[in-house]
Design an enzyme around this catalytic site. Sequence first.
Site, PDB file in Angstrom:
ATOM      1  N   LYS A  60      29.733  57.125   5.322  1.00 45.09           N
ATOM      2  CA  LYS A  60      29.957  55.685   4.401  1.00 45.09           C
ATOM      3  C   LYS A  60      30.314  54.610   5.550  1.00 45.09           C
ATOM      4  CE  LYS A  60      31.308  57.428  -0.157  1.00 45.09           C
ATOM      5  NZ  LYS A  60      31.783  56.915  -1.338  1.00 45.09           N
ATOM      6  N   ILE A  61      30.870  53.721   4.978  1.00 48.38           N
ATOM      7  CA  ILE A  61      30.874  52.450   6.014  1.00 48.38           C
ATOM      8  C   ILE A  61      32.064  52.722   7.024  1.00 48.38           C
ATOM      9  CG2 ILE A  61      32.925  51.418   4.468  1.00 48.38           C
ATOM     10  CD1 ILE A  61      31.005  48.677   5.107  1.00 48.38           C
ATOM     11  N   TRP A  66      33.606  50.880  11.076  1.00 53.23           N
ATOM     12  CA  TRP A  66      33.517  49.895  12.182  1.00 53.23           C
ATOM     13  C   TRP A  66      33.228  50.288  13.262  1.00 53.23           C
ATOM     14  CZ3 TRP A  66      37.027  48.914  16.124  1.00 53.23           C
ATOM     15  CH2 TRP A  66      36.955  47.622  16.783  1.00 53.23           C
ATOM     16  N   HIS A  67      32.735  49.693  14.405  1.00 54.61           N
ATOM     17  CA  HIS A  67      32.527  49.842  15.792  1.00 54.61           C
ATOM     18  C   HIS A  67      32.844  48.623  16.349  1.00 54.61           C
ATOM     19  CE1 HIS A  67      30.734  53.742  14.629  1.00 54.61           C
ATOM     20  NE2 HIS A  67      29.552  53.379  14.426  1.00 54.61           N
ATOM     21  N   ILE A  98      32.701  60.598  12.258  1.00 51.48           N
ATOM     22  CA  ILE A  98      31.396  61.382  12.485  1.00 51.48           C
ATOM     23  C   ILE A  98      30.338  61.186  11.430  1.00 51.48           C
ATOM     24  CG2 ILE A  98      30.444  63.568  12.907  1.00 51.48           C
ATOM     25  CD1 ILE A  98      32.848  64.599  14.231  1.00 51.48           C
ATOM     26  N   GLY A  99      29.429  60.673  11.715  1.00 50.89           N
ATOM     27  CA  GLY A  99      28.304  60.743  10.941  1.00 50.89           C
ATOM     28  C   GLY A  99      26.963  60.859  11.609  1.00 50.89           C
ATOM     29  N   ALA A 111      32.618  58.122  16.689  1.00 53.22           N
ATOM     30  CA  ALA A 111      33.543  57.105  17.272  1.00 53.22           C
ATOM     31  C   ALA A 111      34.986  57.475  17.401  1.00 53.22           C
ATOM     32  CB  ALA A 111      33.182  56.017  16.292  1.00 53.22           C
ATOM     33  N   CYS A 161      35.464  54.750   5.576  1.00 54.49           N
ATOM     34  CA  CYS A 161      34.500  56.154   5.295  1.00 54.49           C
ATOM     35  C   CYS A 161      34.831  56.359   3.849  1.00 54.49           C
ATOM     36  CB  CYS A 161      35.137  57.421   6.071  1.00 54.49           C
ATOM     37  SG  CYS A 161      35.060  56.835   7.973  1.00 54.49           S
TER      38      CYS A 161
END
Length: 264
Positions: A76-77, A79-80, A183-184, A197, A213
């Site tokens: 899902k969504i 941020w980085h 993790i994605g 990330a 997430c």
Amino acid sequence: MSDLRFVHMGFGADAVDYQEAWDEQRRVHAARFADEVPDTVLLLEHPPVYTAGRRTDPSERPLDGTPVIDVDRGGKITWHGPGQLVGYPIQKLPRPVDVIAHVRRLEEALIRACAEYGLETTRVEGRSGVWVLGDPVEQRLGGLSLDFDPRIADEEFDPRMNGPEYAPSNAGQRREDRKIAAIGIRVAKGVTMHGFALNVNPDNRWFDRIIPCGIRDAGVASLANELGRNVTIEEVVPVVERHLREVMAEAVLAPRVIEKPAAV
């Protein structure tokens, strides 16, 4: 796995724009599929950016209309941004591909890396990534009863609209479960893309604009906050790199076992 290579794309002032990194992933992915390069891990930082995986619900996006990049990974969504170590392992897997085994290897490497800093982390059943476990419910918030917690009765509870006491960035203060590494991934033509990330020392308030997430009853963590001291990307990169190499070298890559239905 001795030919595994690591590519440092850029950190700090040289942080890599998300689109640029995504284009590079696709280039390396094509080269790996063609056996022109070995398995490769891209390591980098991004400038601040929100990305949404294929399962992101509209209700999980920023309420203020902040731009979000929709990507082709699972999950899902999230941020980085600065203070977060991002890794994109591009690895050829045997078919039928065992996606779960790949995710577990990434989790294991990050769990080992955190342990090297004296931080105990773990997996949480049904939730990918690496987690710092919170206290039992009855011990949180100074031992107060949480019968009043609105999340208990409201599955659609929105922490973004209920003040900082419910913000994902404050989960450590509430002693709740909190994710330190997301993790994605995506697998195309038997080759992995996207990855992990790890929150090293970011400003976790960036996560407060979204439902990270898609999880409403937990929050986010970082190495620096959990250890109570400054930790830098520069010192963490070689640690994560070493554990990734060890885990991937130890792995016995095998096709996913497909069980045939019993004859009747």
